[in-house]
Design a protein around this motif. Structure first.
Motif, PDB file in Angstrom:
ATOM      1  N   GLU A 148       0.843  -1.189   0.000  1.00  0.00           N
ATOM      2  CA  GLU A 148       0.000   0.000   0.000  1.00  0.00           C
ATOM      3  C   GLU A 148       0.880   1.241   0.000  1.00  0.00           C
ATOM      4  O   GLU A 148       2.027   1.226   0.429  1.00  0.00           O
ATOM      5  N   ASP A 149       0.325   2.360  -0.486  1.00  0.00           N
ATOM      6  CA  ASP A 149       1.046   3.619  -0.401  1.00  0.00           C
ATOM      7  C   ASP A 149       1.362   3.903   1.066  1.00  0.00           C
ATOM      8  O   ASP A 149       0.514   3.713   1.945  1.00  0.00           O
ATOM      9  N   HIS A 150       2.578   4.339   1.329  1.00  0.00           N
ATOM     10  CA  HIS A 150       3.086   4.570   2.699  1.00  0.00           C
ATOM     11  C   HIS A 150       3.184   3.251   3.455  1.00  0.00           C
ATOM     12  O   HIS A 150       3.378   3.255   4.662  1.00  0.00           O
ATOM     13  N   GLY A 151       3.028   2.109   2.739  1.00  0.00           N
ATOM     14  CA  GLY A 151       3.023   0.817   3.412  1.00  0.00           C
ATOM     15  C   GLY A 151       1.870   0.697   4.372  1.00  0.00           C
ATOM     16  O   GLY A 151       1.826  -0.179   5.232  1.00  0.00           O
ATOM     17  N   GLY A 152       0.879   1.584   4.247  1.00  0.00           N
ATOM     18  CA  GLY A 152      -0.237   1.582   5.183  1.00  0.00           C
ATOM     19  C   GLY A 152       0.156   2.123   6.544  1.00  0.00           C
ATOM     20  O   GLY A 152      -0.662   2.230   7.442  1.00  0.00           O
ATOM     21  N   VAL A 153       1.442   2.487   6.696  1.00  0.00           N
ATOM     22  CA  VAL A 153       1.952   2.845   8.017  1.00  0.00           C
ATOM     23  C   VAL A 153       1.762   4.326   8.337  1.00  0.00           C
ATOM     24  O   VAL A 153       1.487   4.685   9.480  1.00  0.00           O
ATOM     25  N   GLY A 154       1.918   5.190   7.338  1.00  0.00           N
ATOM     26  CA  GLY A 154       1.866   6.628   7.587  1.00  0.00           C
ATOM     27  C   GLY A 154       0.622   7.088   8.329  1.00  0.00           C
ATOM     28  O   GLY A 154       0.711   7.667   9.420  1.00  0.00           O
ATOM     29  N   PRO A 155      -0.568   6.851   7.764  1.00  0.00           N
ATOM     30  CA  PRO A 155      -1.785   7.279   8.457  1.00  0.00           C
ATOM     31  C   PRO A 155      -1.966   6.595   9.812  1.00  0.00           C
ATOM     32  O   PRO A 155      -2.463   7.215  10.763  1.00  0.00           O
ATOM     33  N   LEU A 156      -1.570   5.324   9.920  1.00  0.00           N
ATOM     34  CA  LEU A 156      -1.692   4.608  11.185  1.00  0.00           C
ATOM     35  C   LEU A 156      -0.801   5.241  12.247  1.00  0.00           C
ATOM     36  O   LEU A 156      -1.257   5.511  13.369  1.00  0.00           O
ATOM     37  N   ARG A 157       0.462   5.479  11.935  1.00  0.00           N
ATOM     38  CA  ARG A 157       1.365   6.081  12.908  1.00  0.00           C
ATOM     39  C   ARG A 157       0.881   7.462  13.333  1.00  0.00           C
ATOM     40  O   ARG A 157       0.937   7.831  14.519  1.00  0.00           O
ATOM     41  N   HIS A 158       0.423   8.253  12.369  1.00  0.00           N
ATOM     42  CA  HIS A 158      -0.062   9.602  12.664  1.00  0.00           C
ATOM     43  C   HIS A 158      -1.228   9.559  13.662  1.00  0.00           C
ATOM     44  O   HIS A 158      -1.250  10.316  14.646  1.00  0.00           O
ATOM     45  N   ALA A 159      -2.188   8.658  13.410  1.00  0.00           N
ATOM     46  CA  ALA A 159      -3.357   8.567  14.284  1.00  0.00           C
ATOM     47  C   ALA A 159      -2.980   8.044  15.667  1.00  0.00           C
ATOM     48  O   ALA A 159      -3.479   8.534  16.694  1.00  0.00           O
ATOM     49  N   CYS A 160      -2.096   7.050  15.698  1.00  0.00           N
ATOM     50  CA  CYS A 160      -1.695   6.475  16.991  1.00  0.00           C
ATOM     51  C   CYS A 160      -0.917   7.485  17.825  1.00  0.00           C
ATOM     52  O   CYS A 160      -1.106   7.583  19.050  1.00  0.00           O
ATOM     53  N   ARG A 161      -0.050   8.241  17.185  1.00  0.00           N
ATOM     54  CA  ARG A 161       0.709   9.255  17.917  1.00  0.00           C
ATOM     55  C   ARG A 161      -0.216  10.320  18.477  1.00  0.00           C
ATOM     56  O   ARG A 161      -0.007  10.816  19.591  1.00  0.00           O
ATOM     57  N   ALA A 162      -1.250  10.676  17.705  1.00  0.00           N
ATOM     58  CA  ALA A 162      -2.226  11.646  18.219  1.00  0.00           C
ATOM     59  C   ALA A 162      -2.971  11.089  19.419  1.00  0.00           C
ATOM     60  O   ALA A 162      -3.434  11.842  20.296  1.00  0.00           O
ATOM     61  N   ALA A 163      -3.092   9.745  19.481  1.00  0.00           N
ATOM     62  CA  ALA A 163      -3.760   9.099  20.618  1.00  0.00           C
ATOM     63  C   ALA A 163      -2.801   8.849  21.778  1.00  0.00           C
ATOM     64  O   ALA A 163      -3.203   8.333  22.822  1.00  0.00           O
ATOM     65  N   GLY A 164      -1.509   9.173  21.568  1.00  0.00           N
ATOM     66  CA  GLY A 164      -0.567   9.083  22.671  1.00  0.00           C
ATOM     67  C   GLY A 164       0.305   7.847  22.716  1.00  0.00           C
ATOM     68  O   GLY A 164       0.916   7.563  23.758  1.00  0.00           O
ATOM     69  N   PHE A 165       0.399   7.091  21.628  1.00  0.00           N
ATOM     70  CA  PHE A 165       1.267   5.921  21.647  1.00  0.00           C
ATOM     71  C   PHE A 165       1.849   5.664  20.258  1.00  0.00           C
ATOM     72  O   PHE A 165       1.375   6.204  19.260  1.00  0.00           O
ATOM     73  N   GLU A 166       2.910   4.847  20.244  1.00  0.00           N
ATOM     74  CA  GLU A 166       3.552   4.443  18.992  1.00  0.00           C
ATOM     75  C   GLU A 166       3.125   3.021  18.663  1.00  0.00           C
ATOM     76  O   GLU A 166       3.300   2.103  19.471  1.00  0.00           O
ATOM     77  N   PRO A 167       2.540   2.768  17.493  1.00  0.00           N
ATOM     78  CA  PRO A 167       2.068   1.412  17.170  1.00  0.00           C
ATOM     79  C   PRO A 167       3.241   0.458  16.932  1.00  0.00           C
ATOM     80  O   PRO A 167       4.256   0.841  16.347  1.00  0.00           O
ATOM     81  N   ARG A 168       3.087  -0.780  17.382  1.00  0.00           N
ATOM     82  CA  ARG A 168       4.085  -1.814  17.118  1.00  0.00           C
ATOM     83  C   ARG A 168       3.717  -2.517  15.815  1.00  0.00           C
ATOM     84  O   ARG A 168       2.863  -3.403  15.793  1.00  0.00           O
TER      85      ARG A 168
END
Length: 327
Positions: free
Chosen positions: A211-231
């Protein structure tokens, strides 16, 4: 026998005409000559391409596979020569349609055939739609720009949009489509109607690296806004393998809201829709199918799959909307 470019044209002509006799006439060959050449082609490939029936010739399963590749080669050669894409001898319109994996494109092709018949009349040959899927919107748009696809249905994460591609026109179909989360059906949160992203802070995540950004970009952005870093511990492109990892509770993953539940997993919305995408129609002029008609087919198809997931059906009833039809 070494397979040549002219042999691909023979295979395509027989499929388009539905008859060896009519294909021979269209190619300016005698029927015995074409029959002989087709037999040599089938012998070279090791399996029959067509089943001879009372009404003519119908592609076998192997034949359909070969046809898809043959059409790509012939269309690509026409593009290299600056020629328009080949039109089936029968006069039937052919559309090369791309998009992301999932149920939408299958429904689009059916709805497009119905709308085309309404526009052109019931006796007009239905369009032939050749489908190519890719999880990368950028890759699909590149194929449209290069003339290898006529049109495509693509998704863009809001805030992570793919830049405009020269020569490719785009129109919004669904302005806002939320990303849901797929979890095992025995997960403690599976009974919840919505899931807070922060409640998944201790989970391992699976993404599709294609996927574009490996699917990671939007996920990391949202998780960081929620206060954590996704594994992000799993990167898997194969849908079957991904489902197995999620359904056995080894990880969770983002999911299209129209994803089908069952076989060990459920798909739930996030509270507050922290990750949102947009569904667009992209095309290259001249498009074999009127973009207005194609846009309507995608709109209709999308509405037809909304209720495949009960959670999304509820979300759509409350907040869903389609973009206006093309003028």
């Amino acid at each position: 026998m070494e397979l040549e470019f002219r042999h691909l044209r023979i295979v395509i002509a027989v499929a388009d005409e539905g008859s060896i006799t009519r294909a021979a006439a269209a190619l300016g060959l005698s029927q015995p000559s074409l029959t002989s050449q087709l037999q040599r082609i089938e012998k070279s490939l090791g399996a029959p391409l067509f089943e001879r029936v009372r009404t003519g010739a119908v592609p076998t399963a192997f034949g359909r596979s070969v046809l898809a590749k043959a059409r790509t080669v012939v269309s690509g050669m026409a593009d290299l020569r600056g020629e328009p894409p080949p039109v089936p001898a029968s006069g039937r319109v052919e559309l090369r349609l791309g998009g992301f994996p999932g149920p939408l494109l299958s429904v689009v092709t059916t709805r497009l055939a119905d709308l085309y018949a309404q526009q052109q009349g019931p006796d007009a040959p239905r369009p032939s739609v050749l489908v190519h899927t890719d999880p990368s919107a950028a890759a699909v748009l590149a194929r449209v720009k290069a003339g290898r696809l006529d049109a495509a249905v693509v998704i863009d994460y809001l805030g992570f949009e793919i830049p405009a591609v020269e020569g490719v026109r785009r129109a919004v179909v669904v302005p806002r489509e939320p990303q849901f989360v797929a979890i095992a059906e025995d997960h403690p949160l599976a009974a919840h109607e919505t899931i807070d992203l922060v409640d998944l802070a201790d989970e391992d995540w699976l993404v599709d690296p294609q996927e574009d950004h490996g699917g990671v970009g939007p996920l990391r952005h949202a998780c960081r806004a929620a206060g954590f870093e996704p594994r992000v511990n799993h990167q898997i492109s194969d849908a079957s393998s991904a489902r197995e990892f999620v359904s056995t509770g080894q990880c969770v993953s983002l999911a299209q809201p129209t994803s089908t539940e069952g076989r060990g997993l459920v798909v739930r919305p996030f509270t507050g829709d922290p990750i949102v995408e947009r569904v667009d129609l992209a095309w290259r002029d001249p498009c074999p199918i009127d973009p207005v008609l194609l846009h309507q087919a995608v709109r209709d198809a999308y509405l037809a799959i909304v209720d495949r997931n009960t959670s999304y059906s509820r979300w759509w009833a409350a907040r869903g909307a389609l973009a206006d039809p093309l003028a």
